[in-house]
Each structure stands twice: as C-alpha cells, then as structure tokens.
Design an enzyme around this catalytic site. Structure first.
Site, short mmCIF file in Angstrom:
data_model
loop_
_atom_site.label_atom_id
_atom_site.label_comp_id
_atom_site.label_asym_id
_atom_site.label_seq_id
_atom_site.Cartn_x
_atom_site.Cartn_y
_atom_site.Cartn_z
N ASP A 67 0.48 19.03 8.23
CA ASP A 67 -0.64 18.11 8.42
C ASP A 67 -0.70 17.59 9.85
OD1 ASP A 67 1.66 16.58 8.33
OD2 ASP A 67 1.02 15.32 6.67
N ASN A 136 2.47 5.39 -0.49
CA ASN A 136 1.45 5.43 -1.55
C ASN A 136 1.58 6.69 -2.41
OD1 ASN A 136 0.69 7.37 0.24
ND2 ASN A 136 -1.38 6.63 0.60
N HIS A 138 1.72 9.80 -1.21
CA HIS A 138 1.06 11.01 -0.68
C HIS A 138 2.08 12.09 -0.32
CE1 HIS A 138 0.98 9.52 3.84
NE2 HIS A 138 2.16 10.02 3.53
N GLU A 143 -3.80 12.29 -0.21
CA GLU A 143 -3.76 10.88 -0.55
C GLU A 143 -3.94 10.68 -2.06
OE1 GLU A 143 -2.42 9.56 2.14
OE2 GLU A 143 -3.97 8.09 2.62
C1 F6R Z 1 4.36 14.08 7.70
C2 F6R Z 1 3.80 13.93 6.36
C3 F6R Z 1 3.84 12.63 5.63
C4 F6R Z 1 5.24 12.06 5.55
C5 F6R Z 1 5.28 10.81 4.68
C6 F6R Z 1 6.63 10.13 4.73
O1 F6R Z 1 4.16 15.41 8.15
O2 F6R Z 1 3.28 14.87 5.84
O3 F6R Z 1 3.31 12.84 4.34
O4 F6R Z 1 6.11 13.02 5.00
O5 F6R Z 1 4.31 9.89 5.08
O6 F6R Z 1 6.89 9.70 6.03
P1 F6R Z 1 8.33 9.17 6.47
O7 F6R Z 1 9.26 10.32 6.32
O8 F6R Z 1 8.16 8.75 7.92
O9 F6R Z 1 8.66 8.04 5.56
#
Ligand code: F6R
Length: 246
Positions: A67, A136, A138, A143
């Site tokens: 992403d 959340n 995701h 989302e």
């Molecule tokens: C990043 C991504 C996000 C993160 C998620 C958790 O490429 O796809 O979905 O994996 O937001 O983020 P952290 O690891 O910073 O808690």
C-alpha cells in the site's frame, strides 16, 4: 488459521524473519508482499542480518508493495516507499528491477491499481503476504467495511488511520486516501501472516480472532485463509483468553 504467540517483540521478530527465510529457501522465485509500519521493523532488521551472515539469496524474488498513502511522494520519510527502501530493500541489496510499489502520486490512481493487479497476476500470485494490523483492524489500507472480493483499490481513510498515521511523519500531514492491494489479494495469497505486537493491539486482536468474521474488522479475514498464520507477542495476545491456549 493458526495462532502462534511469542513471549516478546524480539522473539516474535526472530520467528517472523524465519518465516520469510523459509519461504524464500523453499521457493527462490517467491513473490513477496511485505508491509511497512512499526510492527515488522525488527523482523526486517533481523532478516538483513541473517541474510548477510548466511548468504540468503533474494535475487530471484519479486517484491510487491502492499500500500501507499495517496499524494505522498516516495522521498517523504513517512511514505511506505521510503520505509521499505530504508528498512528492507537497501539492507537486503534488492535490485530495483525486483521491486514494484504503488505510486501514490500517480495522476491516474485507477490505472495504478490496474498496473499492480496485472503485475500480481502476471507473476502468478503472491507467495507470502506479511501484514500488520491497524488500530481499526485494517490490513494494508483495507479499511473497516472493505469488500473481500476487491483487488487493488483507492480507499478513503477513516479517522483512526488518518490520526494514527501521523506517527510516521515529522510534521502534521494531511492523509485522506490510501492505495492498496485488496482483501482478495490477501485471501488468494498462498500464505498470509498477520503480525501484531504490543498491548495497544490487544483489543483489536481479540475482536479479529474471537468475534465472528466481519468486514468491519478486515483483520478477521485471516481466519478464512487456509494458510493464515497470526503471529502475536504476549501483549498483543493478552485478551485472547482460552483461544490462545490452542
Ligand atoms: C503498512 C500497512 C498498515 C500497517 C498497520 C499497522 O504498509 O499496510 O496497514 O501494517 O497500520 O501499522 P504499525 O505496524 O505501524 O502499527
């Protein structure tokens, strides 16, 4: 789906690095989709150390981006591009020809989604998808409410993602949309690993792994994946109750 729980973040990271190495050892031409974010940081550091010490060969692998923030340039330190370059590709000496990431600055985001869909298809699908989980629930930028039958798409980010995402940026940054591989990519990957660490993820992990599978909690879809593996540290698993003993 299998759940594995490790005592702490370090042991979790050691084991996550082992999983990536095992995937590449058994299939040197692996197509890997590895998340950015805080959770896999130590995994990638250990991967680089072991790759140097043990001469692990990533030269035939293909890396596909999970992403990117829309309208954030790849040289912005908060971008997924920047993170992956610094924490994964440079330390592993990955050739740029092996790397395919979303361009969040593209003027034609639909074409960008199509390009990534085609790329995944032309490479025969994703062998290993390693994702984190948002506060959340995701996965990537799928989302809450994202459809399970969708490939790459542009998502409007919810308020949690917009505010939590500020942690990656040195100054307040407007985050409205993300461009992401879809839950269909996740479900079709040959192997899917969901990585979570820390007490702040405990509630989201509890809902994802114990409440009914629900599109409002995208991470719960790992339970539909025949080769799904949730790798958690003890803090992230602390609210799981009896399921954790399995
Ligand atoms: C990043 C991504 C996000 C993160 C998620 C958790 O490429 O796809 O979905 O994996 O937001 O983020 P952290 O690891 O910073 O808690």
């Amino acid at each position: 789906m299998t759940i594995r729980i490790f005592n702490d973040y370090h042991i979790l990271s050691v084991n996550a690095a082992n999983e990536i190495i095992a995937a590449v050892s058994s299939r040197p031409k692996s197509v890997l989709c590895l998340a950015a974010g805080d959770t896999p940081k130590e995994t990638y550091q250990l991967l680089a150390e072991r790759s140097r010490a043990e001469n692990i060969d990533f030269s035939q692998c293909t890396f596909v981006g999970l992403d990117e923030w829309v309208s954030i340039a790849s040289d912005n330190p908060g971008s997924c591009h920047f993170f992956l370059r610094e924490h994964l590709f440079k330390p592993l000496n990955i050739d740029s020809a092996q790397i395919h990431l979303f361009d969040g600055m593209s003027r034609d985001l639909d074409a960008e989604c199509e390009r990534m869909n085609r790329l995944v298809r032309d490479h025969g699908g994703i062998d290993l998808m390693l994702v984190g989980v948002g506060m959340n629930g995701h996965i990537g930028f799928n989302e809450p409410g994202a459809r399970a039958d969708q490939y790459a798409h542009v998502a409007d980010l919810d308020s949690t993602t917009r505010s939590v995402g500020q942690k990656y940026f040195s100054q307040s940054t407007e985050l409205r949309q993300g461009i992401t591989l879809g839950l269909k990519h996740f479900l079709e990957s040959r192997r899917a690993i969901l990585l979570a660490s820390g007490a702040k993820k405990a509630e989201v992990i509890r809902i994802a792994l114990t409440a009914p599978v629900n599109p409002e909690m995208p991470a719960s879809l790992i339970r539909l994946h025949p080769q799904g593996l949730a790798m958690l540290d003890a803090d992230a698993a602390s609210l799981l109750g009896p399921i954790a003993a399995r």
